[in-house]
Structure formats: C-alpha cells, structure tokens
Design a protein around this motif. Sequence first.
Motif, PDB file in Angstrom:
ATOM      1  N   SER A 206      76.594 -29.310  -2.113  1.00  0.00           N
ATOM      2  CA  SER A 206      78.036 -29.185  -1.875  1.00  0.00           C
ATOM      3  C   SER A 206      78.337 -28.039  -0.932  1.00  0.00           C
ATOM      4  O   SER A 206      79.350 -28.048  -0.232  1.00  0.00           O
ATOM      5  CB  SER A 206      78.766 -28.983  -3.201  1.00  0.00           C
ATOM      6  OG  SER A 206      78.268 -27.835  -3.875  1.00  0.00           O
ATOM      7  N   GLN A 207      77.456 -27.057  -0.902  1.00  0.00           N
ATOM      8  CA  GLN A 207      77.633 -25.918  -0.011  1.00  0.00           C
ATOM      9  C   GLN A 207      76.309 -25.628   0.694  1.00  0.00           C
ATOM     10  O   GLN A 207      75.275 -25.421   0.060  1.00  0.00           O
ATOM     11  CB  GLN A 207      78.090 -24.676  -0.786  1.00  0.00           C
ATOM     12  CG  GLN A 207      78.392 -23.475   0.110  1.00  0.00           C
ATOM     13  CD  GLN A 207      78.970 -22.311  -0.672  1.00  0.00           C
ATOM     14  OE1 GLN A 207      79.084 -22.378  -1.893  1.00  0.00           O
ATOM     15  NE2 GLN A 207      79.332 -21.246   0.029  1.00  0.00           N
ATOM     16  N   VAL A 208      76.350 -25.632   2.020  1.00  0.00           N
ATOM     17  CA  VAL A 208      75.152 -25.379   2.808  1.00  0.00           C
ATOM     18  C   VAL A 208      74.862 -23.886   2.844  1.00  0.00           C
ATOM     19  O   VAL A 208      75.774 -23.063   3.006  1.00  0.00           O
ATOM     20  CB  VAL A 208      75.319 -25.931   4.234  1.00  0.00           C
ATOM     21  CG1 VAL A 208      74.090 -25.628   5.076  1.00  0.00           C
ATOM     22  CG2 VAL A 208      75.566 -27.438   4.191  1.00  0.00           C
ATOM     23  N   ASP A 210      73.980 -20.504   4.295  1.00  0.00           N
ATOM     24  CA  ASP A 210      74.029 -19.843   5.603  1.00  0.00           C
ATOM     25  C   ASP A 210      72.718 -19.122   5.885  1.00  0.00           C
ATOM     26  O   ASP A 210      72.040 -18.638   4.968  1.00  0.00           O
ATOM     27  CB  ASP A 210      75.180 -18.832   5.653  1.00  0.00           C
ATOM     28  CG  ASP A 210      76.550 -19.504   5.625  1.00  0.00           C
ATOM     29  OD1 ASP A 210      76.645 -20.665   6.058  1.00  0.00           O
ATOM     30  OD2 ASP A 210      77.509 -18.860   5.162  1.00  0.00           O
ATOM     31  N   ARG A 290      67.055 -27.419  -0.527  1.00  0.00           N
ATOM     32  CA  ARG A 290      68.345 -26.976   0.017  1.00  0.00           C
ATOM     33  C   ARG A 290      68.191 -25.703   0.839  1.00  0.00           C
ATOM     34  O   ARG A 290      68.977 -25.457   1.759  1.00  0.00           O
ATOM     35  CB  ARG A 290      69.351 -26.769  -1.114  1.00  0.00           C
ATOM     36  CG  ARG A 290      69.039 -25.622  -2.061  1.00  0.00           C
ATOM     37  CD  ARG A 290      70.094 -25.498  -3.132  1.00  0.00           C
ATOM     38  NE  ARG A 290      70.147 -26.707  -3.936  1.00  0.00           N
ATOM     39  CZ  ARG A 290      71.124 -26.992  -4.791  1.00  0.00           C
ATOM     40  NH1 ARG A 290      72.146 -26.158  -4.914  1.00  0.00           N
ATOM     41  NH2 ARG A 290      71.094 -28.088  -5.510  1.00  0.00           N
ATOM     42  N   GLU A 323      73.820 -30.388   7.214  1.00  0.00           N
ATOM     43  CA  GLU A 323      74.649 -30.117   8.399  1.00  0.00           C
ATOM     44  C   GLU A 323      73.839 -29.541   9.558  1.00  0.00           C
ATOM     45  O   GLU A 323      74.187 -28.518  10.138  1.00  0.00           O
ATOM     46  CB  GLU A 323      75.807 -29.184   8.045  1.00  0.00           C
ATOM     47  CG  GLU A 323      76.752 -29.756   6.999  1.00  0.00           C
ATOM     48  CD  GLU A 323      77.915 -28.838   6.677  1.00  0.00           C
ATOM     49  OE1 GLU A 323      78.015 -27.753   7.291  1.00  0.00           O
ATOM     50  OE2 GLU A 323      78.729 -29.211   5.804  1.00  0.00           O
ATOM     51  N   ARG A 377      77.867 -30.349  11.499  1.00  0.00           N
ATOM     52  CA  ARG A 377      78.978 -30.809  10.663  1.00  0.00           C
ATOM     53  C   ARG A 377      79.327 -32.259  10.976  1.00  0.00           C
ATOM     54  O   ARG A 377      79.650 -33.039  10.068  1.00  0.00           O
ATOM     55  CB  ARG A 377      80.189 -29.898  10.852  1.00  0.00           C
ATOM     56  CG  ARG A 377      80.034 -28.519  10.218  1.00  0.00           C
ATOM     57  CD  ARG A 377      81.347 -27.766  10.189  1.00  0.00           C
ATOM     58  NE  ARG A 377      81.802 -27.405  11.536  1.00  0.00           N
ATOM     59  CZ  ARG A 377      81.501 -26.271  12.145  1.00  0.00           C
ATOM     60  NH1 ARG A 377      80.710 -25.381  11.550  1.00  0.00           N
ATOM     61  NH2 ARG A 377      81.975 -26.005  13.351  1.00  0.00           N
TER      62      ARG A 377
END
Length: 409
Positions: A206-208, A210, A290, A323, A377
Amino acid sequence: MKSPARTFLFLSQVYAPDPAAVGQHLADAAEELVRRGHRVIVYTSLRGYDDPSASFPRNETRGGVDIRRVPFSSFGKSSIAVRLLGGFLFVFQVVLRAAFQKGIDAVVVSTSPPVGALGGVFLSAIHRAPLKYWVMDVNPDQTVALGRMAPSSLLVRAFELMNRTVLRRAQDVIVLDRFMALRMNRKVDVSKKMSVIPPWAAEEPSQVIDHEVNPFRRDHGLAGKVVVMYSGNHGPSNPLTTIIDAAKRITDDPRLVLLFIGGGIGKGEVDRSVSDVVRSLPYQPRGQLRYSLAAADVHLVTVGDEIPGIVHPSKVYGAMAVERPILLVGPSENHVADLLAVDDIGWHVRHGDVAGAEIVLREILATNPEELRAKGRRARKVLEATGGRTAACARVCDVLGQGLPVDGR
C-alpha cells in the motif's frame, strides 16, 4: 447462494515457500480457495526446484492448505534428462498416493513439471473429477525454441501428444496472455473453455518504500546509485547479454549499478560479469520483496526473441507494484511490449542492440529522479486498471470453482 465446500487436489513440483513464481501463484490461489471455505490438498516436491539442496517439511499446513511433499522428485536443472527424471518420479509418486484420497472434487495442475499435467489426467479419471489446467509455460515449445531439441524428435512428439490429450480432457484452461492463448489454440482449439488471466505481483504494498529509508539500499551500499534491477529466475528464455554488454561500456558514471537478484542456470553469465557496475545477489525472502524491489530505480525485464507465448514475463508485475518503470529487452511483439504501449512507463530495446541499450542506460542516468518516479506511478496505475493481485487471483479461483458437480459424481 454460497457454493458448497469442495476439495481441490493440486499437483505441482514447486510450491511455496520455494521462490519459483509458479509455486507462489499456486499458493496464492490455494489459500484463496481455503478462505472461500474449501479444502485444498497440495502434492509437491520435498526439495527446492532451483536449489535441490533446500529441503522443506514433509507435511505442513500453510494458509490453511494441506501440503504433502514427496521425496526423490527434484534434482535441479543441470540438464533436460535430470529435469525429466525428477518430473516423472514426482508424477509417479503423486498418482500412487493421491489415487486413494477420498472426496476429490477437482484436480488442479499446472506446468511444473511439464509431465505433471499427465498425472492430472490420470487422477481426474480415477476420481471422476474435473481437470483444471493452469498453463504457466509451454513445453516442449520452450525446449525447441531454445534449440535443445528438434521439432521432429520422438520426445517432442510424445510431449505434443500429451499436451493435446490434456487440453482435450481439461474442463477449463487458464493461460497468461494473448500470445499463449494463440499458441495453445494451435495445438487444440480450446477457445470456448479458455480464460486469459495474467498473473500478479507477489506483493502490492500500500505504501512504497522510499530510497532514503529503505534498509535494502543501505545494507547493500546503494546510496547515491542509480539501480537497474533484474529480479527473478535467470533462465535461457530471458537473455541478459545485451544489457550486460551495454553496462560494461559505461565506465564514466560510477552511479550505475546493474543488480541481478535470483537464481537459475543463466546466473552464471551474471556471476562471471560481476564488477563495480554488475552485482549479483540470491533470491530474497518473499517478506523482503517490498524492500528489494523498491530499491531499484528501474526494473529490467527480458524476453527471448522466440519466447512470447511460451514463457510469461511475470516479473514485470512486481516492478509495477512498487511503482518502478520498466526497461524491456526483447522482440516487438510480447506481453510487456503491450503494457509499455498503454502509457509512458519505460523503454524498449531489441536483443543484440548493445549501442541502443547503452543509449537507454545513459538516458536513465540523465533522467531527473522525479521523472523516473512519475513513470513508476504510471506503471502502478496501469497495473491497478486490471484490478491488481486480488482481482486476478479471484478470477483464477472463480474458474477453478466453476462447473463442479452439484450433487456428487
């Protein structure tokens, strides 16, 4: 009205936690069937597919799935003869064991090993249960395309006979892309019972993560680097020579890292090329994907010129899920080229075009990081437009569950 609980019998030489993509996708589908209230029994190998020194529990329950592993069924991929021996021993043992299992409502088989589908035919007949055929790759087509066997050889003709038998006997056939659909329909026209369902990423976070806070980049000294990553099986269907040769030409920009993660018989070429630019790591645990996948700035996907419709480039979905833009090395007609045509999400180079690959690598190095992220994205949006992992797995399970007898056999 809720469908009654069923018992599904899965046959696959590879299954989670083995890192091979076939086993991971089968595990996702099996666990989804369990969540729907069904029982799933999986027969698989006791040893790792790519690494036969890896051993797994003989019997265990994972995600509610009853997993039963058989010995002497995986000896690595050093030769066709070794792979065939492991495949035939696997099928022989599984048919003997699963023949006496009570209450089987459907038999699910994929293409690992290639002869596994024949075992599915036997068990489908023994249990009078529908056969569901999930085609992940196509043999002997792959062996012939790679020049390892002649189309007229006795073994190839025997495999083709087996393929036609399985396709005729299967109640449903699932393939991964339009190229594979065309190839299978040329063997036997199964278009009326065929579903085209591309596979999915192992994870869709849900969150890439950084780069600045990614422990994988920190642990592997990737700070300040522009990482072009290949993650997955290194096989002959995924040639790497063009991109490795192109990377070797870039000696004036120390930021470039061509990072290869995974295993397979093609990993030797990578290991022989290891340098400050070319780096090599083994498969990463699924729970770490991930981080490892997000550590890339661009993901590399290669498709052999003769491979479209034979092997599906499933590693592209993991890249899109985190992404990241795609660098495709392959022919003009293939599934990843179809994805690149949807939006500006990457680059495409042909095999043998080392100069063109060098130009693209230098373009990636010169591209503003924000523009790379924007391409990534857009790649995620292309993936999400298909419904993503949840929707694709649900579609597979819908096919596996459809058309089963209502009142027994």
